[in-house]
Scaffold this active site. Structure first.
Site, PDB file in Angstrom:
ATOM      1  N   ARG A  72      38.600  36.727  47.100  1.00 38.75           N
ATOM      2  CA  ARG A  72      38.745  38.093  47.630  1.00 38.75           C
ATOM      3  C   ARG A  72      37.646  38.975  47.042  1.00 38.75           C
ATOM      4  O   ARG A  72      37.894  39.896  46.279  1.00 38.75           O
ATOM      5  CB  ARG A  72      40.145  38.594  47.355  1.00 38.75           C
ATOM      6  CG  ARG A  72      41.108  37.854  48.261  1.00 38.75           C
ATOM      7  CD  ARG A  72      42.497  38.323  48.120  1.00 38.75           C
ATOM      8  NE  ARG A  72      43.001  38.745  49.411  1.00 38.75           N
ATOM      9  CZ  ARG A  72      44.255  39.101  49.610  1.00 38.75           C
ATOM     10  NH1 ARG A  72      45.109  39.107  48.635  1.00 38.75           N
ATOM     11  NH2 ARG A  72      44.655  39.466  50.807  1.00 38.75           N
ATOM     12  N   ASP A  96      38.663  37.196  55.297  1.00 40.49           N
ATOM     13  CA  ASP A  96      39.922  37.229  54.554  1.00 40.49           C
ATOM     14  C   ASP A  96      41.127  37.193  55.506  1.00 40.49           C
ATOM     15  O   ASP A  96      41.641  38.227  55.929  1.00 40.49           O
ATOM     16  CB  ASP A  96      39.929  38.493  53.683  1.00 40.49           C
ATOM     17  CG  ASP A  96      41.128  38.580  52.768  1.00 40.49           C
ATOM     18  OD1 ASP A  96      42.044  37.739  52.910  1.00 40.49           O
ATOM     19  OD2 ASP A  96      41.170  39.478  51.916  1.00 40.49           O
ATOM     20  N   TYR A 102      45.680  40.924  41.393  1.00 40.71           N
ATOM     21  CA  TYR A 102      47.056  40.562  41.753  1.00 40.71           C
ATOM     22  C   TYR A 102      48.028  40.974  40.646  1.00 40.71           C
ATOM     23  O   TYR A 102      47.628  41.226  39.507  1.00 40.71           O
ATOM     24  CB  TYR A 102      47.155  39.047  41.947  1.00 40.71           C
ATOM     25  CG  TYR A 102      46.511  38.560  43.218  1.00 40.71           C
ATOM     26  CD1 TYR A 102      47.106  38.772  44.452  1.00 40.71           C
ATOM     27  CD2 TYR A 102      45.299  37.886  43.188  1.00 40.71           C
ATOM     28  CE1 TYR A 102      46.520  38.326  45.615  1.00 40.71           C
ATOM     29  CE2 TYR A 102      44.699  37.422  44.352  1.00 40.71           C
ATOM     30  CZ  TYR A 102      45.325  37.647  45.567  1.00 40.71           C
ATOM     31  OH  TYR A 102      44.747  37.212  46.724  1.00 40.71           O
ATOM     32  N   GLN A 120      35.048  39.613  52.661  1.00 38.95           N
ATOM     33  CA  GLN A 120      36.119  40.414  53.283  1.00 38.95           C
ATOM     34  C   GLN A 120      36.306  40.097  54.770  1.00 38.95           C
ATOM     35  O   GLN A 120      37.422  40.071  55.265  1.00 38.95           O
ATOM     36  CB  GLN A 120      35.820  41.904  53.121  1.00 38.95           C
ATOM     37  CG  GLN A 120      36.526  42.478  51.910  1.00 38.95           C
ATOM     38  CD  GLN A 120      36.256  43.939  51.681  1.00 38.95           C
ATOM     39  OE1 GLN A 120      35.508  44.566  52.411  1.00 38.95           O
ATOM     40  NE2 GLN A 120      36.851  44.469  50.636  1.00 38.95           N
ATOM     41  N   SER A 131      44.390  38.970  54.338  1.00 43.26           N
ATOM     42  CA  SER A 131      44.457  40.415  54.583  1.00 43.26           C
ATOM     43  C   SER A 131      44.658  40.721  56.056  1.00 43.26           C
ATOM     44  O   SER A 131      45.485  41.565  56.413  1.00 43.26           O
ATOM     45  CB  SER A 131      43.170  41.108  54.112  1.00 43.26           C
ATOM     46  OG  SER A 131      43.126  41.102  52.721  1.00 43.26           O
TER      47      SER A 131
HETATM   48  P1  NAD Z   1      50.432  40.071  47.272  1.00 42.34           P
HETATM   49  O1  NAD Z   1      50.807  39.707  48.668  1.00 42.34           O
HETATM   50  O2  NAD Z   1      50.192  38.999  46.275  1.00 42.34           O
HETATM   51  O3  NAD Z   1      51.601  40.997  46.655  1.00 42.34           O
HETATM   52  C1  NAD Z   1      52.097  42.126  47.334  1.00 42.34           C
HETATM   53  C2  NAD Z   1      52.381  43.226  46.343  1.00 42.34           C
HETATM   54  O4  NAD Z   1      53.558  42.941  45.580  1.00 42.34           O
HETATM   55  C3  NAD Z   1      51.273  43.485  45.321  1.00 42.34           C
HETATM   56  O5  NAD Z   1      50.808  44.818  45.468  1.00 42.34           O
HETATM   57  C4  NAD Z   1      51.974  43.277  43.981  1.00 42.34           C
HETATM   58  O6  NAD Z   1      51.470  44.137  42.973  1.00 42.34           O
HETATM   59  C5  NAD Z   1      53.413  43.600  44.334  1.00 42.34           C
HETATM   60  N1  NAD Z   1      54.424  43.149  43.373  1.00 42.34           N
HETATM   61  C6  NAD Z   1      54.499  41.988  42.665  1.00 42.34           C
HETATM   62  N2  NAD Z   1      55.596  41.977  41.870  1.00 42.34           N
HETATM   63  C7  NAD Z   1      56.256  43.157  42.087  1.00 42.34           C
HETATM   64  C8  NAD Z   1      57.443  43.736  41.565  1.00 42.34           C
HETATM   65  N3  NAD Z   1      58.199  43.129  40.622  1.00 42.34           N
HETATM   66  N4  NAD Z   1      57.793  44.960  42.015  1.00 42.34           N
HETATM   67  C9  NAD Z   1      57.038  45.613  42.943  1.00 42.34           C
HETATM   68  N5  NAD Z   1      55.909  45.123  43.472  1.00 42.34           N
HETATM   69  C10 NAD Z   1      55.511  43.907  43.048  1.00 42.34           C
HETATM   70  O7  NAD Z   1      49.223  41.075  47.281  1.00 42.34           O
HETATM   71  P2  NAD Z   1      48.067  41.275  48.348  1.00 42.34           P
HETATM   72  O8  NAD Z   1      48.564  42.041  49.480  1.00 42.34           O
HETATM   73  O9  NAD Z   1      47.470  39.960  48.623  1.00 42.34           O
HETATM   74  O10 NAD Z   1      47.053  42.181  47.511  1.00 42.34           O
HETATM   75  C11 NAD Z   1      46.858  41.971  46.102  1.00 42.34           C
HETATM   76  C12 NAD Z   1      45.707  42.794  45.593  1.00 42.34           C
HETATM   77  O11 NAD Z   1      44.478  42.289  46.121  1.00 42.34           O
HETATM   78  C13 NAD Z   1      45.761  44.255  45.941  1.00 42.34           C
HETATM   79  O12 NAD Z   1      45.280  44.943  44.831  1.00 42.34           O
HETATM   80  C14 NAD Z   1      44.766  44.367  47.071  1.00 42.34           C
HETATM   81  O13 NAD Z   1      44.243  45.678  47.183  1.00 42.34           O
HETATM   82  C15 NAD Z   1      43.728  43.381  46.622  1.00 42.34           C
HETATM   83  N6  NAD Z   1      42.889  42.895  47.733  1.00 42.34           N
HETATM   84  C16 NAD Z   1      41.529  42.868  47.576  1.00 42.34           C
HETATM   85  C17 NAD Z   1      40.712  42.422  48.599  1.00 42.34           C
HETATM   86  C18 NAD Z   1      39.216  42.390  48.478  1.00 42.34           C
HETATM   87  O14 NAD Z   1      38.572  41.873  49.316  1.00 42.34           O
HETATM   88  N7  NAD Z   1      38.647  42.902  47.431  1.00 42.34           N
HETATM   89  C19 NAD Z   1      41.283  41.982  49.766  1.00 42.34           C
HETATM   90  C20 NAD Z   1      42.677  41.987  49.892  1.00 42.34           C
HETATM   91  C21 NAD Z   1      43.456  42.430  48.855  1.00 42.34           C
END
Ligand code: NAD
Length: 372
Positions: free
Chosen positions: A121, A129, A227, A126, A132
């Protein structure tokens, strides 16, 4: 290069890996595109739309016998894998940790196999991805499904006969899906709040117009890849107490909290559900990894004293034309780093290709060697 897509064989899968627009781009790039008859049917891409794009419609045996690259949403069936040409390539959402029993089949055929879940990621990746692009649409669809089940208004309405109160929507877990759920619920006029364990989520929620609540903890739960880490039992107990009163007042809860490689955290126990009003809706998007709610059941809508708890494992299928479009664009962007523009040969040197490879030319990637 012959690049192909089959009709998906997984139950309840409506998506297709190549949409007509991408077929056209591939043909313009000098490739031959083969699509199995009716592969796009469930996403409303008829055979003729592929023919108009310059692709050929064929049967699965012919495609498996000829293809150099098989683009797929899910891992192909055992039958299709057994018929696939030697030294071919598979690219898709292959769920490698649950499908490691298939690795021997891949290596027997000297395949190169890339799993889109493993794409790093990073900014450069992007456009590839899939996690996403698909999570974004699932987050949207979760709110739309909740709205259709909810018997009251989402938006506040002021009428001559009185005021209709807006729905209160609580999003638990604010990753990609959760953020889109906030944006969608806000557009529908709901009063939205959210919680997460990563501090960075607070600003993102507030910028979308949702209030944010989280346990005041001195350590941030975000790891170096962005994460969430798995939280201690003590933290989860504090979180449960913090949200208990809030949950009681909600009309709709969207659960989307996940921790990479682990079971989903339990955020709503039986008591929390029972504290809600009849007519409330819970959509447990984390159901495939055990769920965030103790009462949700995979593939079912459970009724608990008038509260509907939805364990829909295929939310994405409710928006499959858009999901296929984005998925197919993600794959096209990935092919761009995999196919040399001059020679049209496959090159596996890019870090993104190496990171996402399960195996290259039948040789298992290091990260999968000691899985047991
Ligand atoms: P994910 O599907 O792994 O998790 C979903 C959400 O659940 C996360 O925000 C996590 O913090 C939350 N979570 C975990 N345990 C929890 C709890 N006990 N209570 C409440 N919430 C809880 O996450 P995702 O959607 O794949 O995204 C993860 C991170 O990656 C985010 O910061 C996102 O912005 C980032 N991201 C970056 C890129 C990039 O290209 N740079 C792309 C996609 C996502």
């Amino acid at each position: 290069m012959i690049i192909s897509a089959l009709k998906e064989t997984k139950q309840n899968e409506n998506r297709v890996a190549i949409v007509p627009d991408i077929a056209k781009k591939l043909v313009n790039d000098g490739h031959e595109v083969l699509i199995e008859v009716d592969a796009g049917e469930k996403s409303f891409f008829p055979n003729q739309s592929y023919i108009d794009a310059g692709a050929k419609i064929s049967n699965s045996d012919d495609i498996l016998n000829k293809t150099d690259i098989l683009l797929t949403v899910n891992l192909p069936s055992d039958e299709n894998l057994s018929k696939l040409k030697k030294q071919s390539n598979i690219i898709g959402l292959l769920n490698p940790y649950d499908n490691k029993n298939k690795f021997d089949k891949f290596s027997e055929k000297y395949l190169s196999v890339f799993s889109m879940e493993l794409i790093p990621r990073i900014t450069r990746a992007q456009s590839m991805d899939v996690l996403s692009s698909q999570a974004n649409l699932s987050g949207y669809r979760a709110v739309i499904n909740a709205t259709s089940l909810y018997s009251k208004s989402m938006a506040m309405m002021m009428t001559a006969a009185g005021t209709v109160a807006p729905a209160k929507v609580f999003i638990m877990g604010v990753g990609v899906a959760g953020l889109q759920a906030i944006a969608t619920a806000r557009r529908l006029g709901a009063v939205v709040s959210a919680t997460d364990v990563r501090r960075a989520a607070a600003e993102q929620c507030e910028s979308l117009g949702a209030s944010f609540i989280m346990v005041d903890d001195e350590n941030d739960a975000e790891d170096e890849s962005g994460y969430a880490k798995e939280m201690s039992d003590e933290y989860i107990e504090k979180q449960r107490k913090l949200i208990a009163d809030h949950v009681k007042q909600q009309d709709i809860i969207i659960c989307s909290a996940l921790i990479p490689g682990k079971q989903a955290p339990t955020l709503l126990d039986d008591n929390a559900v029972n504290s809600m009003k009849p007519g409330s809706i819970i959509i447990d998007m984390a159901i495939e990894r055990g769920g965030n709610c103790t009462l949700s059941k995979s593939g079912e809508i459970v009724d608990v004293n008038g509260i509907s708890i939805v364990g829909d494992v295929s939310l994405i299928n409710g928006i499959s034309p858009d999901a296929s479009n984005l998925f197919s664009k993600n794959l096209y962007a990935f092919l761009d780093i995999l196919i040399d523009k001059e020679t049209k040969d496959l090159v596996f040197e890019d870090e993104i290709a190496k990171d996402s490879a399960i195996m290259i030319n039948g040789k298992l990637s290091e990260k999968f060697k000691n899985l047991g």
